[in-house]
Design a protein around this motif. Structure first.
Motif, PDB file in Angstrom:
ATOM      1  N   MET A 160       0.813  -1.198   0.000  1.00  0.00           N
ATOM      2  CA  MET A 160       0.000   0.000   0.000  1.00  0.00           C
ATOM      3  C   MET A 160       0.853   1.257   0.000  1.00  0.00           C
ATOM      4  N   ALA A 161       1.853   1.327   0.889  1.00  0.00           N
ATOM      5  CA  ALA A 161       2.670   2.528   1.000  1.00  0.00           C
ATOM      6  C   ALA A 161       3.421   2.818  -0.283  1.00  0.00           C
ATOM      7  N   ALA A 162       3.895   1.775  -0.960  1.00  0.00           N
ATOM      8  CA  ALA A 162       4.619   1.972  -2.213  1.00  0.00           C
ATOM      9  C   ALA A 162       3.732   2.644  -3.251  1.00  0.00           C
ATOM     10  N   SER A 163       2.464   2.261  -3.310  1.00  0.00           N
ATOM     11  CA  SER A 163       1.562   2.874  -4.286  1.00  0.00           C
ATOM     12  C   SER A 163       1.275   4.329  -3.940  1.00  0.00           C
ATOM     13  N   LEU A 164       1.534   4.714  -2.696  1.00  0.00           N
ATOM     14  CA  LEU A 164       1.346   6.104  -2.276  1.00  0.00           C
ATOM     15  C   LEU A 164       2.630   6.928  -2.420  1.00  0.00           C
ATOM     16  N   GLY A 165       3.725   6.275  -2.772  1.00  0.00           N
ATOM     17  CA  GLY A 165       4.988   6.977  -2.913  1.00  0.00           C
ATOM     18  C   GLY A 165       5.877   6.867  -1.693  1.00  0.00           C
ATOM     19  N   PHE A 166       5.512   6.014  -0.736  1.00  0.00           N
ATOM     20  CA  PHE A 166       6.312   5.791   0.466  1.00  0.00           C
ATOM     21  C   PHE A 166       7.096   4.498   0.307  1.00  0.00           C
ATOM     22  N   ALA A 167       8.265   4.448   0.937  1.00  0.00           N
ATOM     23  CA  ALA A 167       9.130   3.271   0.828  1.00  0.00           C
ATOM     24  C   ALA A 167       9.536   2.798   2.226  1.00  0.00           C
ATOM     25  N   PRO A 168      10.003   1.551   2.328  1.00  0.00           N
ATOM     26  CA  PRO A 168      10.478   1.051   3.616  1.00  0.00           C
ATOM     27  C   PRO A 168      11.542   1.985   4.200  1.00  0.00           C
ATOM     28  N   GLY A 169      11.443   2.202   5.495  1.00  0.00           N
ATOM     29  CA  GLY A 169      12.393   3.053   6.195  1.00  0.00           C
ATOM     30  C   GLY A 169      12.005   4.519   6.258  1.00  0.00           C
ATOM     31  N   VAL A 209     -10.708   8.142  11.379  1.00  0.00           N
ATOM     32  CA  VAL A 209      -9.784   7.781  10.300  1.00  0.00           C
ATOM     33  C   VAL A 209      -9.851   6.284  10.014  1.00  0.00           C
ATOM     34  N   ASP A 210      -9.304   5.863   8.910  1.00  0.00           N
ATOM     35  CA  ASP A 210      -9.302   4.454   8.541  1.00  0.00           C
ATOM     36  C   ASP A 210      -8.076   3.784   9.158  1.00  0.00           C
ATOM     37  N   GLU A 211      -8.312   3.013  10.213  1.00  0.00           N
ATOM     38  CA  GLU A 211      -7.210   2.378  10.939  1.00  0.00           C
ATOM     39  C   GLU A 211      -6.490   1.325  10.095  1.00  0.00           C
ATOM     40  N   GLY A 212      -7.219   0.629   9.235  1.00  0.00           N
ATOM     41  CA  GLY A 212      -6.580  -0.354   8.355  1.00  0.00           C
ATOM     42  C   GLY A 212      -5.603   0.308   7.401  1.00  0.00           C
ATOM     43  N   PHE A 213      -5.978   1.446   6.865  1.00  0.00           N
ATOM     44  CA  PHE A 213      -5.105   2.215   5.986  1.00  0.00           C
ATOM     45  C   PHE A 213      -3.846   2.645   6.744  1.00  0.00           C
ATOM     46  N   ARG A 214      -4.032   3.163   7.946  1.00  0.00           N
ATOM     47  CA  ARG A 214      -2.903   3.599   8.773  1.00  0.00           C
ATOM     48  C   ARG A 214      -1.951   2.436   9.043  1.00  0.00           C
ATOM     49  N   PRO A 225     -13.049  12.482   3.361  1.00  0.00           N
ATOM     50  CA  PRO A 225     -14.146  11.515   3.261  1.00  0.00           C
ATOM     51  C   PRO A 225     -14.645  11.423   1.815  1.00  0.00           C
ATOM     52  N   LYS A 226     -14.941  10.204   1.394  1.00  0.00           N
ATOM     53  CA  LYS A 226     -15.439   9.995   0.038  1.00  0.00           C
ATOM     54  C   LYS A 226     -16.773  10.689  -0.167  1.00  0.00           C
ATOM     55  N   ALA A 227     -17.109  10.963  -1.408  1.00  0.00           N
ATOM     56  CA  ALA A 227     -18.369  11.622  -1.753  1.00  0.00           C
ATOM     57  C   ALA A 227     -19.535  10.896  -1.097  1.00  0.00           C
ATOM     58  N   GLY A 228     -20.449  11.662  -0.546  1.00  0.00           N
ATOM     59  CA  GLY A 228     -21.623  11.103   0.104  1.00  0.00           C
ATOM     60  C   GLY A 228     -21.413  10.762   1.567  1.00  0.00           C
ATOM     61  N   ARG A 229     -20.183  10.839   2.061  1.00  0.00           N
ATOM     62  CA  ARG A 229     -19.895  10.563   3.469  1.00  0.00           C
ATOM     63  C   ARG A 229     -19.917  11.880   4.244  1.00  0.00           C
ATOM     64  N   GLY A 231      -9.142   3.549   1.966  1.00  0.00           N
ATOM     65  CA  GLY A 231     -10.055   2.779   2.793  1.00  0.00           C
ATOM     66  C   GLY A 231     -11.476   2.911   2.296  1.00  0.00           C
ATOM     67  N   ALA A 232     -12.398   2.331   3.039  1.00  0.00           N
ATOM     68  CA  ALA A 232     -13.798   2.297   2.619  1.00  0.00           C
ATOM     69  C   ALA A 232     -14.436   3.679   2.564  1.00  0.00           C
ATOM     70  N   ASP A 233     -14.025   4.579   3.460  1.00  0.00           N
ATOM     71  CA  ASP A 233     -14.693   5.872   3.561  1.00  0.00           C
ATOM     72  C   ASP A 233     -13.832   7.074   3.206  1.00  0.00           C
ATOM     73  N   TRP A 234     -12.572   6.835   2.825  1.00  0.00           N
ATOM     74  CA  TRP A 234     -11.643   7.941   2.582  1.00  0.00           C
ATOM     75  C   TRP A 234     -10.998   7.815   1.205  1.00  0.00           C
ATOM     76  N   SER A 235     -10.744   8.970   0.601  1.00  0.00           N
ATOM     77  CA  SER A 235      -9.963   8.997  -0.632  1.00  0.00           C
ATOM     78  C   SER A 235      -8.823   9.984  -0.433  1.00  0.00           C
ATOM     79  N   GLY A 236      -7.785   9.842  -1.238  1.00  0.00           N
ATOM     80  CA  GLY A 236      -6.614  10.681  -1.082  1.00  0.00           C
ATOM     81  C   GLY A 236      -6.256  11.414  -2.358  1.00  0.00           C
ATOM     82  N   ILE A 237      -5.731  12.613  -2.175  1.00  0.00           N
ATOM     83  CA  ILE A 237      -5.209  13.414  -3.281  1.00  0.00           C
ATOM     84  C   ILE A 237      -3.736  13.654  -2.988  1.00  0.00           C
ATOM     85  N   ARG A 238      -2.882  13.253  -3.919  1.00  0.00           N
ATOM     86  CA  ARG A 238      -1.426  13.384  -3.766  1.00  0.00           C
ATOM     87  C   ARG A 238      -0.993  14.771  -4.215  1.00  0.00           C
TER      88      ARG A 238
END
Length: 133
Positions: A1-10, A22-27, A87-91, A118-125
């Protein structure tokens, strides 16, 4: 997941506007993929990336552009990525993407992509205009 967001190990990722919605699974995914706990606002060193959990109610208390300036100040000199999570549209608490784009433009940043957070959140990079890819 983090790699697809532009984050790397370390890498160290700082978190703004954490709350119980917040979405704890995403965190947990970001923590697992980077190997580091998320840094809070009191973190005293530079970071490689930032997550900003932003809701419509947050805009009543603070301007997103001001939050982005604070986030930019936390990033390593080599730059980094900022994700504004809304929060995603409609939330409850939905924020129009145009509000994020306007705040980014004010800070000399630009939106480069979107992702589900996550289920209820979207992100803008967001990245500095000189670092857009």
């Amino acid at each position: 997941m983090a790699a697809s967001l532009g984050f790397a190990p370390g890498q160290v990722v700082q978190e703004f506007y954490y709350d119980d919605d917040v979405d704890e699974g995403f965190r947990r995914g970001v923590v697992t993929d980077t190997g580091n706990e998320l840094a809070d606002l009191d973190y005293g060193d530079v970071v490689d990336g930032v997550l900003i959990w932003w809701r419509a109610d947050d805009a009543e208390e603070e301007d997103l552009a001001d939050v982005l300036v604070d986030a930019l100040g936390s990033l390593d000199d080599d730059g980094g990525v900022i994700w504004v999570l809304t929060p995603k549209a409609g939330r409850p608490g939905t924020v129009p993407p145009s509000d994020v784009e306007e705040a980014a433009k004010t800070c000399g940043m630009q939106c480069t992509s979107t992702a589900s957070a996550g289920a209820d959140w979207s992100g803008i990079r967001l990245v500095s205009r000189g670092r857009a890819r």
